[in-house]
Design a protein around this motif. Structure first.
Motif, mmCIF file in Angstrom:
data_model
loop_
_atom_site.group_PDB
_atom_site.id
_atom_site.type_symbol
_atom_site.label_atom_id
_atom_site.label_comp_id
_atom_site.label_asym_id
_atom_site.label_seq_id
_atom_site.Cartn_x
_atom_site.Cartn_y
_atom_site.Cartn_z
ATOM 1 N N SER A 27 31.744 31.825 -71.025
ATOM 2 C CA SER A 27 33.082 32.307 -70.699
ATOM 3 C C SER A 27 34.021 32.066 -71.886
ATOM 4 C CB SER A 27 33.610 31.591 -69.453
ATOM 5 O OG SER A 27 34.908 32.033 -69.130
ATOM 6 N N ILE A 28 34.148 33.068 -72.743
ATOM 7 C CA ILE A 28 34.916 32.927 -73.985
ATOM 8 C C ILE A 28 36.056 33.931 -74.014
ATOM 9 C CG2 ILE A 28 34.841 33.090 -76.499
ATOM 10 C CD1 ILE A 28 31.855 32.323 -76.305
ATOM 11 N N PHE A 29 37.276 33.420 -74.137
ATOM 12 C CA PHE A 29 38.425 34.293 -74.350
ATOM 13 C C PHE A 29 38.767 34.365 -75.829
ATOM 14 C CE2 PHE A 29 42.138 36.637 -73.331
ATOM 15 C CZ PHE A 29 43.133 36.203 -74.192
ATOM 16 N N SER A 30 38.712 33.209 -76.497
ATOM 17 C CA SER A 30 39.013 33.172 -77.927
ATOM 18 C C SER A 30 38.293 31.986 -78.565
ATOM 19 C CB SER A 30 40.514 33.061 -78.176
ATOM 20 O OG SER A 30 41.015 31.846 -77.664
ATOM 21 N N ILE A 31 37.993 32.135 -79.853
ATOM 22 C CA ILE A 31 37.410 31.040 -80.639
ATOM 23 C C ILE A 31 38.363 30.736 -81.774
ATOM 24 C CG2 ILE A 31 35.481 30.229 -82.012
ATOM 25 C CD1 ILE A 31 33.665 32.081 -80.468
ATOM 26 N N ASN A 32 38.835 29.526 -81.832
ATOM 27 C CA ASN A 32 39.782 29.128 -82.870
ATOM 28 C C ASN A 32 39.002 28.680 -84.105
ATOM 29 O OD1 ASN A 32 41.955 29.673 -81.059
ATOM 30 N ND2 ASN A 32 41.418 27.783 -80.014
ATOM 31 N N GLY A 98 36.341 25.187 -81.446
ATOM 32 C CA GLY A 98 37.410 25.144 -80.465
ATOM 33 C C GLY A 98 37.459 26.471 -79.756
ATOM 34 N N ILE A 99 37.175 26.458 -78.454
ATOM 35 C CA ILE A 99 37.004 27.702 -77.695
ATOM 36 C C ILE A 99 37.863 27.669 -76.440
ATOM 37 C CG2 ILE A 99 35.356 29.140 -76.423
ATOM 38 C CD1 ILE A 99 33.184 28.097 -78.331
ATOM 39 N N GLY A 100 38.540 28.783 -76.188
ATOM 40 C CA GLY A 100 39.328 28.903 -74.972
ATOM 41 C C GLY A 100 38.708 29.929 -74.033
ATOM 42 N N ASP A 101 38.765 29.617 -72.751
ATOM 43 C CA ASP A 101 38.228 30.573 -71.782
ATOM 44 C C ASP A 101 39.342 31.329 -71.052
ATOM 45 O OD1 ASP A 101 37.260 28.159 -69.188
ATOM 46 O OD2 ASP A 101 39.111 28.476 -70.297
ATOM 47 N N TYR A 102 40.604 31.039 -71.401
ATOM 48 C CA TYR A 102 41.735 31.830 -70.913
ATOM 49 C C TYR A 102 42.876 31.667 -71.904
ATOM 50 C CZ TYR A 102 43.162 27.275 -69.037
ATOM 51 O OH TYR A 102 43.485 25.955 -68.892
ATOM 52 N N VAL A 103 43.898 32.482 -71.753
ATOM 53 C CA VAL A 103 45.003 32.496 -72.712
ATOM 54 C C VAL A 103 45.635 31.114 -72.823
ATOM 55 C CG1 VAL A 103 47.284 33.451 -73.205
ATOM 56 C CG2 VAL A 103 45.484 34.929 -72.291
ATOM 57 N N GLY A 104 45.771 30.638 -74.057
ATOM 58 C CA GLY A 104 46.426 29.365 -74.312
ATOM 59 C C GLY A 104 45.545 28.146 -74.174
ATOM 60 N N SER A 105 44.303 28.321 -73.799
ATOM 61 C CA SER A 105 43.405 27.182 -73.625
ATOM 62 C C SER A 105 42.572 26.957 -74.869
ATOM 63 C CB SER A 105 42.494 27.391 -72.423
ATOM 64 O OG SER A 105 41.527 28.393 -72.698
ATOM 65 N N SER A 106 42.094 25.745 -75.044
ATOM 66 C CA SER A 106 41.164 25.418 -76.128
ATOM 67 C C SER A 106 40.471 24.121 -75.801
ATOM 68 C CB SER A 106 41.886 25.296 -77.472
ATOM 69 O OG SER A 106 40.944 25.097 -78.515
ATOM 70 N N ARG A 107 39.161 24.116 -75.968
ATOM 71 C CA ARG A 107 38.362 22.922 -75.716
ATOM 72 C C ARG A 107 37.335 22.799 -76.826
ATOM 73 N NH1 ARG A 107 34.649 21.866 -70.282
ATOM 74 N NH2 ARG A 107 33.646 19.973 -71.044
ATOM 75 N N ASN A 108 37.035 21.575 -77.208
ATOM 76 C CA ASN A 108 36.097 21.314 -78.281
ATOM 77 C C ASN A 108 34.662 21.307 -77.765
ATOM 78 O OD1 ASN A 108 35.807 20.653 -81.084
ATOM 79 N ND2 ASN A 108 35.271 18.570 -80.481
#
Length: 120
Positions: A27-32, A98-108
């Motif tokens: 579940s990937i929305f964005s990858i920082n 660092g990956i977020g699964d929804y807007v504004g999220s990020s988890r290592n």
């Protein structure tokens, strides 16, 4: 759930080359940021290379000019091209992102690691 899966490690002679890959899935929305770390036996884990979402990079001094980090955003994949390998590059290499699964999220997240051995 997000997974990072590395591939491309192995045994290579000094002066040789290897290319590591790390693919993110789930579940990937964005990858920082996307990073490559390494840990040699008896040593602390160290940051080898870093790449931002915009493509800016930085490297550990000892690998500058020999290693190149890149990413394919369409494939959610980061690469590490390693040239002119030395015995001191021997380590387990870990992918980190660092990956977020929804807007504004990020988890290592961390991959499981891949062994790189440089030896004649």
């Amino acid at each position: 759930q997000v997974q990072l899966v590395e591939s491309g490690g192995g045994l290579v002679q000094p002066g040789g080359s290897l290319r590591l890959s790390c693919a993110a899935s789930g579940s990937i929305f964005s990858i920082n940021y996307m990073n490559w770390y390494r840990q040699a036996p008896g040593k602390q884990r160290e940051l080898v290379a870093h790449i931002t979402s915009g493509g800016s990079t930085r490297y550990l001094d000892s690998v500058k000019g020999r290693f190149t980090i890149s990413r394919d955003n369409a494939k959610n994949t980061v690469y590490l091209q390693m040239n002119s390998l030395k015995p001191e590059d021997t380590a387990v290499y870990y992918c980190n992102a660092g990956i977020g699964d929804y807007v504004g999220s990020s988890r290592n997240y961390w991959g499981q690691g891949t062994q790189v051995t440089v030896s004649s």
